[in-house]
Write an enzyme that holds these catalytic residues in place. Sequence first.
Site, PDB file in Angstrom:
ATOM      1  N   LYS A  17      -0.685  -0.200 -30.508  1.00  0.00           N
ATOM      2  CA  LYS A  17       0.565   0.107 -31.591  1.00  0.00           C
ATOM      3  C   LYS A  17       2.139  -0.593 -31.235  1.00  0.00           C
ATOM      4  O   LYS A  17       2.062  -1.012 -29.932  1.00  0.00           O
ATOM      5  CB  LYS A  17       1.180   1.919 -31.479  1.00  0.00           C
ATOM      6  CG  LYS A  17       0.194   2.836 -31.650  1.00  0.00           C
ATOM      7  CD  LYS A  17       0.658   4.612 -31.994  1.00  0.00           C
ATOM      8  CE  LYS A  17      -0.756   5.116 -32.489  1.00  0.00           C
ATOM      9  NZ  LYS A  17      -0.463   6.562 -32.078  1.00  0.00           N
ATOM     10  N   TYR A  31      -2.596   6.095 -41.537  1.00  0.00           N
ATOM     11  CA  TYR A  31      -2.719   7.655 -41.890  1.00  0.00           C
ATOM     12  C   TYR A  31      -2.328   8.311 -43.150  1.00  0.00           C
ATOM     13  O   TYR A  31      -1.117   8.369 -43.687  1.00  0.00           O
ATOM     14  CB  TYR A  31      -1.330   7.680 -40.600  1.00  0.00           C
ATOM     15  CG  TYR A  31      -1.223   7.653 -39.449  1.00  0.00           C
ATOM     16  CD1 TYR A  31      -1.974   7.949 -38.178  1.00  0.00           C
ATOM     17  CD2 TYR A  31      -0.733   6.665 -38.553  1.00  0.00           C
ATOM     18  CE1 TYR A  31      -2.425   7.608 -37.208  1.00  0.00           C
ATOM     19  CE2 TYR A  31      -0.564   6.281 -37.386  1.00  0.00           C
ATOM     20  CZ  TYR A  31      -1.383   6.380 -36.255  1.00  0.00           C
ATOM     21  OH  TYR A  31      -1.967   6.486 -35.511  1.00  0.00           O
ATOM     22  N   ARG A  49     -12.903   6.468 -27.773  1.00  0.00           N
ATOM     23  CA  ARG A  49     -11.891   7.756 -27.361  1.00  0.00           C
ATOM     24  C   ARG A  49     -12.236   8.061 -26.159  1.00  0.00           C
ATOM     25  O   ARG A  49     -10.660   8.502 -25.228  1.00  0.00           O
ATOM     26  CB  ARG A  49     -12.434   8.352 -28.531  1.00  0.00           C
ATOM     27  CG  ARG A  49     -11.802   8.606 -29.699  1.00  0.00           C
ATOM     28  CD  ARG A  49     -10.867   8.385 -30.173  1.00  0.00           C
ATOM     29  NE  ARG A  49     -10.027  10.120 -30.232  1.00  0.00           N
ATOM     30  CZ  ARG A  49      -9.288  10.539 -31.121  1.00  0.00           C
ATOM     31  NH1 ARG A  49      -8.855   9.279 -31.778  1.00  0.00           N
ATOM     32  NH2 ARG A  49      -9.018  11.293 -31.552  1.00  0.00           N
ATOM     33  N   THR A 109      -4.372  12.426 -26.546  1.00  0.00           N
ATOM     34  CA  THR A 109      -3.509  12.827 -27.758  1.00  0.00           C
ATOM     35  C   THR A 109      -1.996  12.354 -26.962  1.00  0.00           C
ATOM     36  O   THR A 109      -1.196  11.607 -27.156  1.00  0.00           O
ATOM     37  CB  THR A 109      -3.973  13.227 -28.987  1.00  0.00           C
ATOM     38  OG1 THR A 109      -5.147  12.957 -30.053  1.00  0.00           O
ATOM     39  CG2 THR A 109      -2.568  13.502 -30.095  1.00  0.00           C
ATOM     40  N   ARG A 156      -3.625   6.050 -22.467  1.00  0.00           N
ATOM     41  CA  ARG A 156      -2.785   6.968 -22.081  1.00  0.00           C
ATOM     42  C   ARG A 156      -1.986   7.759 -21.540  1.00  0.00           C
ATOM     43  O   ARG A 156      -1.159   8.091 -20.314  1.00  0.00           O
ATOM     44  CB  ARG A 156      -2.839   7.849 -23.405  1.00  0.00           C
ATOM     45  CG  ARG A 156      -3.135   7.328 -24.579  1.00  0.00           C
ATOM     46  CD  ARG A 156      -3.506   8.307 -25.679  1.00  0.00           C
ATOM     47  NE  ARG A 156      -4.061   7.338 -26.755  1.00  0.00           N
ATOM     48  CZ  ARG A 156      -4.007   8.176 -28.712  1.00  0.00           C
ATOM     49  NH1 ARG A 156      -4.788   9.233 -27.909  1.00  0.00           N
ATOM     50  NH2 ARG A 156      -4.342   7.988 -29.406  1.00  0.00           N
ATOM     51  N   ASN A 173       2.413   6.720 -27.635  1.00  0.00           N
ATOM     52  CA  ASN A 173       0.691   6.877 -27.118  1.00  0.00           C
ATOM     53  C   ASN A 173       0.640   5.613 -26.649  1.00  0.00           C
ATOM     54  O   ASN A 173      -1.420   5.473 -26.682  1.00  0.00           O
ATOM     55  CB  ASN A 173      -0.007   8.171 -27.204  1.00  0.00           C
ATOM     56  CG  ASN A 173      -0.136   8.296 -28.366  1.00  0.00           C
ATOM     57  OD1 ASN A 173      -0.392   7.566 -29.095  1.00  0.00           O
ATOM     58  ND2 ASN A 173      -0.963   9.211 -29.141  1.00  0.00           N
ATOM     59  N   HIS A 209      -3.962   3.269 -31.113  1.00  0.00           N
ATOM     60  CA  HIS A 209      -4.606   4.087 -31.578  1.00  0.00           C
ATOM     61  C   HIS A 209      -6.374   4.331 -31.525  1.00  0.00           C
ATOM     62  O   HIS A 209      -6.588   2.938 -31.692  1.00  0.00           O
ATOM     63  CB  HIS A 209      -4.458   4.218 -33.585  1.00  0.00           C
ATOM     64  CG  HIS A 209      -5.587   3.969 -34.762  1.00  0.00           C
ATOM     65  ND1 HIS A 209      -5.716   5.923 -34.880  1.00  0.00           N
ATOM     66  CD2 HIS A 209      -6.583   3.830 -35.033  1.00  0.00           C
ATOM     67  CE1 HIS A 209      -6.915   5.917 -35.531  1.00  0.00           C
ATOM     68  NE2 HIS A 209      -7.022   4.879 -36.130  1.00  0.00           N
ATOM     69  N   GLU A 259     -11.639   2.126 -41.579  1.00  0.00           N
ATOM     70  CA  GLU A 259     -10.244   1.637 -41.016  1.00  0.00           C
ATOM     71  C   GLU A 259     -10.552   0.114 -40.766  1.00  0.00           C
ATOM     72  O   GLU A 259      -9.644  -0.592 -40.855  1.00  0.00           O
ATOM     73  CB  GLU A 259      -9.632   2.563 -39.663  1.00  0.00           C
ATOM     74  CG  GLU A 259      -9.620   3.962 -39.843  1.00  0.00           C
ATOM     75  CD  GLU A 259      -8.929   4.571 -38.676  1.00  0.00           C
ATOM     76  OE1 GLU A 259      -8.523   5.726 -38.491  1.00  0.00           O
ATOM     77  OE2 GLU A 259      -9.586   4.353 -37.107  1.00  0.00           O
TER      78      GLU A 259
HETATM   79  P1  ATP Z   1      -4.696   8.776 -32.988  1.00  0.00           P
HETATM   80  O1  ATP Z   1      -4.760   9.084 -34.308  1.00  0.00           O
HETATM   81  O2  ATP Z   1      -3.240   7.395 -33.153  1.00  0.00           O
HETATM   82  O3  ATP Z   1      -5.189   7.340 -32.415  1.00  0.00           O
HETATM   83  P2  ATP Z   1      -4.926  11.027 -31.908  1.00  0.00           P
HETATM   84  O4  ATP Z   1      -6.290  10.432 -32.814  1.00  0.00           O
HETATM   85  O5  ATP Z   1      -5.505  11.481 -30.832  1.00  0.00           O
HETATM   86  O6  ATP Z   1      -3.981   9.937 -32.130  1.00  0.00           O
HETATM   87  P3  ATP Z   1      -4.182  12.305 -34.450  1.00  0.00           P
HETATM   88  O7  ATP Z   1      -4.240  13.923 -34.169  1.00  0.00           O
HETATM   89  O8  ATP Z   1      -4.846  11.724 -35.010  1.00  0.00           O
HETATM   90  O9  ATP Z   1      -3.780  11.853 -32.555  1.00  0.00           O
HETATM   91  O10 ATP Z   1      -2.499  12.032 -34.544  1.00  0.00           O
HETATM   92  C1  ATP Z   1      -1.730  10.858 -34.501  1.00  0.00           C
HETATM   93  C2  ATP Z   1      -0.775  10.341 -34.356  1.00  0.00           C
HETATM   94  O11 ATP Z   1       0.396  11.259 -34.213  1.00  0.00           O
HETATM   95  C3  ATP Z   1      -0.906  10.496 -32.602  1.00  0.00           C
HETATM   96  O12 ATP Z   1      -1.850   9.549 -31.740  1.00  0.00           O
HETATM   97  C4  ATP Z   1       0.484  10.754 -31.712  1.00  0.00           C
HETATM   98  O13 ATP Z   1       1.043   9.153 -31.837  1.00  0.00           O
HETATM   99  C5  ATP Z   1       1.436  11.446 -33.381  1.00  0.00           C
HETATM  100  N1  ATP Z   1       1.742  12.420 -32.922  1.00  0.00           N
HETATM  101  C6  ATP Z   1       0.648  13.827 -33.131  1.00  0.00           C
HETATM  102  N2  ATP Z   1       0.827  14.766 -33.594  1.00  0.00           N
HETATM  103  C7  ATP Z   1       2.758  14.240 -32.483  1.00  0.00           C
HETATM  104  C8  ATP Z   1       3.994  15.930 -32.623  1.00  0.00           C
HETATM  105  N3  ATP Z   1       3.162  17.130 -32.671  1.00  0.00           N
HETATM  106  N4  ATP Z   1       4.320  14.871 -32.691  1.00  0.00           N
HETATM  107  C9  ATP Z   1       4.589  13.527 -32.402  1.00  0.00           C
HETATM  108  N5  ATP Z   1       3.786  13.135 -32.700  1.00  0.00           N
HETATM  109  C10 ATP Z   1       2.843  12.991 -32.762  1.00  0.00           C
HETATM  110 MG    MG Z   2      -6.574  10.141 -34.796  1.00  0.00          MG
END
Ligand code: ATP
Ligand code: MG
Length: 164
Positions: A11, A51, A91, A97, A108, A128, A131, A142
Site C-alpha cells: 500500500k 475495496y 496472509r 489487520t 505488519r 498496515n 493488502h 483481485e
Molecule cells: P487487507 O484487505 O487490506 O489485506 P485485511 O483483510 O487484514 O486487510 P480488512 O477487514 O479487509 O482487513 O480491511 C481492509 C483494510 O481496512 C485494512 O487492511 C485496514 O487498512 C483498513 N481498516 C479495517 N478496519 C479499520 C478500522 N476500524 N479503522 C481504520 N481502518 C480500518
Molecule cells: Mg481484506
Amino acid sequence: MAVERTLVLIKPDGVQRCYSGEIISRFEKAGLKIAGMKMAWCNKQHAMKHYTEDITKRRGEFVRNKLLEFLTIGPVVAICLEGVEAVEVVRKLVGGTEPRTAAPGTIRGDYAHMSYTYADDIKKAIPNLIHASGNKDEAKSEIALWFTPEELHSYRTVHDVFNI
Ligand code: ATP
Ligand code: MG
C-alpha cells in the site's frame, strides 16, 4: 491443486516508507514465486473495484471511504504471488489487520504499530503496509482486476526444480 496464486499490494504507506524491497524479499525467501509485479497509482474508480461493497458490510461506509482515499494517495506495488497454499501462507506472513496486535515476525507486526482506535480517532484508514487476498475467490477476482493475463508469467524457480 495446492499451487495457487494470490494478490498482494504494497500500500502507499509501504512504498513511501521505502519497504517495498524488504517486503518482496520476505515473500521470496518463503519460497513464493513472483508471477507478476508492477507499480501503479490507481484512481478512485479502480480503488472502488478493489475495496468493494464487501468492505462496507464488514467495516462500514466510513472505513471504506477512508480506505479509498488511502489507496489513491500514492503508488502501490501490485504483486501476484504463486506457491503452495499461497493465499493462506501469504496472509500468515502479512499478519493480523491491526498492527498493534499483529504477531511479531509478521510484516505488519514488525513494521507497523497503529491501533484501530487511534486510526478512528485521527479519521484514517489504518496504515498496515500490505493488502493480501483474504480467500481463493478474492484472489481470483483481485488478480484479474490488477493484471492482464499477459502480465502474468509461468517459469520455474528452484522450488519447482527441486520440489523444496
Ligand atoms: P487487507 O484487505 O487490506 O489485506 P485485511 O483483510 O487484514 O486487510 P480488512 O477487514 O479487509 O482487513 O480491511 C481492509 C483494510 O481496512 C485494512 O487492511 C485496514 O487498512 C483498513 N481498516 C479495517 N478496519 C479499520 C478500522 N476500524 N479503522 C481504520 N481502518 C480500518
Ligand atoms: Mg481484506
